[in-house]
Design a protein around this motif. Structure first.
Motif, mmCIF file in Angstrom:
data_model
loop_
_atom_site.group_PDB
_atom_site.id
_atom_site.type_symbol
_atom_site.label_atom_id
_atom_site.label_comp_id
_atom_site.label_asym_id
_atom_site.label_seq_id
_atom_site.Cartn_x
_atom_site.Cartn_y
_atom_site.Cartn_z
ATOM 1 N N ILE A 5 57.500 105.093 11.671
ATOM 2 C CA ILE A 5 58.612 104.063 10.884
ATOM 3 C C ILE A 5 58.741 104.382 9.273
ATOM 4 C CG2 ILE A 5 56.841 102.229 10.378
ATOM 5 C CD1 ILE A 5 59.999 100.940 11.960
ATOM 6 N N PHE A 6 57.680 104.873 8.962
ATOM 7 C CA PHE A 6 57.697 104.942 7.464
ATOM 8 C C PHE A 6 58.640 106.290 7.022
ATOM 9 C CE2 PHE A 6 53.415 102.603 6.383
ATOM 10 C CZ PHE A 6 54.173 101.396 6.661
ATOM 11 N N ILE A 9 62.078 105.307 7.276
ATOM 12 C CA ILE A 9 62.703 104.424 5.943
ATOM 13 C C ILE A 9 62.626 105.388 4.795
ATOM 14 C CG2 ILE A 9 61.699 102.979 4.209
ATOM 15 C CD1 ILE A 9 60.342 101.363 6.769
ATOM 16 N N ILE A 28 57.536 99.636 -0.603
ATOM 17 C CA ILE A 28 58.402 98.931 0.269
ATOM 18 C C ILE A 28 58.019 97.632 0.215
ATOM 19 C CG2 ILE A 28 59.912 100.561 1.398
ATOM 20 C CD1 ILE A 28 58.094 99.783 3.727
ATOM 21 N N HIS A 29 58.591 96.511 0.435
ATOM 22 C CA HIS A 29 57.870 95.361 0.742
ATOM 23 C C HIS A 29 57.580 95.300 2.137
ATOM 24 C CE1 HIS A 29 58.724 93.283 -2.867
ATOM 25 N NE2 HIS A 29 59.592 94.065 -3.214
ATOM 26 N N ASP A 30 56.226 94.607 2.468
ATOM 27 C CA ASP A 30 55.826 94.628 3.910
ATOM 28 C C ASP A 30 56.693 93.749 4.715
ATOM 29 O OD1 ASP A 30 52.997 95.537 5.256
ATOM 30 O OD2 ASP A 30 54.134 93.970 6.108
ATOM 31 N N VAL A 31 57.224 93.883 5.976
ATOM 32 C CA VAL A 31 57.951 93.081 6.859
ATOM 33 C C VAL A 31 57.078 91.983 7.196
ATOM 34 C CG1 VAL A 31 59.625 94.388 7.801
ATOM 35 C CG2 VAL A 31 57.572 94.335 8.830
ATOM 36 N N ASN A 32 55.639 91.941 7.082
ATOM 37 C CA ASN A 32 54.861 90.877 7.399
ATOM 38 C C ASN A 32 53.892 90.511 6.759
ATOM 39 O OD1 ASN A 32 53.419 89.003 9.181
ATOM 40 N ND2 ASN A 32 52.188 90.683 10.320
ATOM 41 N N HIS A 38 53.415 91.632 -1.256
ATOM 42 C CA HIS A 38 52.535 92.543 -0.371
ATOM 43 C C HIS A 38 53.539 93.712 -0.211
ATOM 44 C CE1 HIS A 38 50.436 93.358 3.781
ATOM 45 N NE2 HIS A 38 50.401 94.469 3.035
ATOM 46 N N LEU A 40 53.881 98.117 0.052
ATOM 47 C CA LEU A 40 53.187 99.334 0.537
ATOM 48 C C LEU A 40 53.567 100.642 -0.156
ATOM 49 C CD1 LEU A 40 54.093 98.629 4.605
ATOM 50 C CD2 LEU A 40 52.030 97.995 3.326
ATOM 51 N N ASN A 85 44.053 100.903 5.180
ATOM 52 C CA ASN A 85 43.256 101.073 6.710
ATOM 53 C C ASN A 85 43.221 102.192 6.953
ATOM 54 O OD1 ASN A 85 43.097 98.094 6.372
ATOM 55 N ND2 ASN A 85 45.240 97.860 7.243
ATOM 56 N N GLN A 92 44.665 100.204 11.092
ATOM 57 C CA GLN A 92 45.807 100.961 10.821
ATOM 58 C C GLN A 92 46.794 100.919 11.958
ATOM 59 O OE1 GLN A 92 44.948 105.212 9.654
ATOM 60 N NE2 GLN A 92 47.104 105.221 9.087
ATOM 61 N N SER A 93 48.022 100.606 11.607
ATOM 62 C CA SER A 93 49.110 100.744 12.756
ATOM 63 C C SER A 93 50.139 101.655 12.677
ATOM 64 C CB SER A 93 49.707 99.354 12.920
ATOM 65 O OG SER A 93 50.258 99.052 11.762
ATOM 66 N N HIS A 98 49.216 104.917 3.629
ATOM 67 C CA HIS A 98 50.035 103.935 2.798
ATOM 68 C C HIS A 98 48.900 103.029 2.049
ATOM 69 C CE1 HIS A 98 49.761 102.440 7.087
ATOM 70 N NE2 HIS A 98 49.719 101.280 6.435
ATOM 71 N N HIS A 100 48.325 99.342 0.808
ATOM 72 C CA HIS A 100 48.654 98.051 0.891
ATOM 73 C C HIS A 100 48.304 97.601 -0.637
ATOM 74 C CE1 HIS A 100 48.823 97.142 5.227
ATOM 75 N NE2 HIS A 100 48.225 98.020 5.329
HETATM 76 P P1 AMP Z 1 48.485 99.341 8.895
HETATM 77 O O1 AMP Z 1 48.453 98.093 10.034
HETATM 78 O O2 AMP Z 1 47.429 99.375 7.483
HETATM 79 O O3 AMP Z 1 48.834 100.669 9.246
HETATM 80 O O4 AMP Z 1 49.824 98.811 7.837
HETATM 81 C C1 AMP Z 1 51.314 98.990 8.198
HETATM 82 C C2 AMP Z 1 52.147 97.792 7.909
HETATM 83 O O5 AMP Z 1 53.482 98.332 7.749
HETATM 84 C C3 AMP Z 1 51.820 96.543 8.365
HETATM 85 O O6 AMP Z 1 51.491 95.552 7.167
HETATM 86 C C4 AMP Z 1 53.473 96.160 8.743
HETATM 87 O O7 AMP Z 1 53.598 94.932 8.649
HETATM 88 C C5 AMP Z 1 54.132 96.922 7.917
HETATM 89 N N1 AMP Z 1 55.351 97.404 8.496
HETATM 90 C C6 AMP Z 1 55.613 97.800 9.685
HETATM 91 N N2 AMP Z 1 56.991 98.197 9.810
HETATM 92 C C7 AMP Z 1 57.774 97.860 8.755
HETATM 93 C C8 AMP Z 1 58.868 98.028 8.274
HETATM 94 N N3 AMP Z 1 59.948 98.420 9.221
HETATM 95 N N4 AMP Z 1 59.193 97.527 6.789
HETATM 96 C C9 AMP Z 1 58.269 97.269 6.262
HETATM 97 N N5 AMP Z 1 56.960 96.969 6.565
HETATM 98 C C10 AMP Z 1 56.496 97.548 7.825
#
Ligand code: AMP
Length: 112
Positions: A5-6, A9, A28-32, A38, A40, A85, A92-93, A98, A100
């Protein structure tokens, strides 16, 4: 490495709220968000995890902290939390490194 996804972006294929951008990084601003602020810090060159860093990446990674400090200064915060993470077990997802950067609330230690 596979697209994330990054990388989409960074390529402006999908939208994000961009806080800062230069030739090497996008912020970017985190979506969550997990704090009132917050963001990234993402290097444009994709590296999957901290385990994939090479010696030559030291300056790129160090620069992520300089960008974080600049953003926080610009937003008026001297106290903030930075988190990398590394790996699914550490939450890490997105497998494109990145940093945070969280601010605007009290933080506890140890983190959860
Ligand atoms: P991590 O879990 O450390 O890999 O962090 C990934 C972060 O990316 C999470 O905090 C998500 O909320 C954030 N994230 C995922 N998709 C997007 C997006 N499209 N725009 C902004 N942040 C995102």
């Amino acid at each position: 490495m596979s697209e994330t996804i990054f990388s989409k972006i960074i390529a402006k294929q999908i939208p994000a709220k961009i806080a800062y951008e230069d030739e090497r990084y996008i912020v970017i601003h985190d979506v969550n968000p997990q704090a009132p602020v917050h963001v990234l810090v993402i290097p444009k060159r994709a590296i999957a995890t901290l385990n994939d860093l090479q010696q030559g990446d030291a300056e790129l990674v160090g620069g992520m902290f300089l960008v974080a400090a600049k953003i926080m200064k610009d937003l008026g915060y001297s106290d903030y939390r930075t988190v990398f993470n590394c790996g699914a077990g550490a939450q890490q997802s997105v497998f494109h490194i990145h940093l945070h950067v969280l601010a605007g609330r009290p933080f506890t230690w140890p983190p959860g």
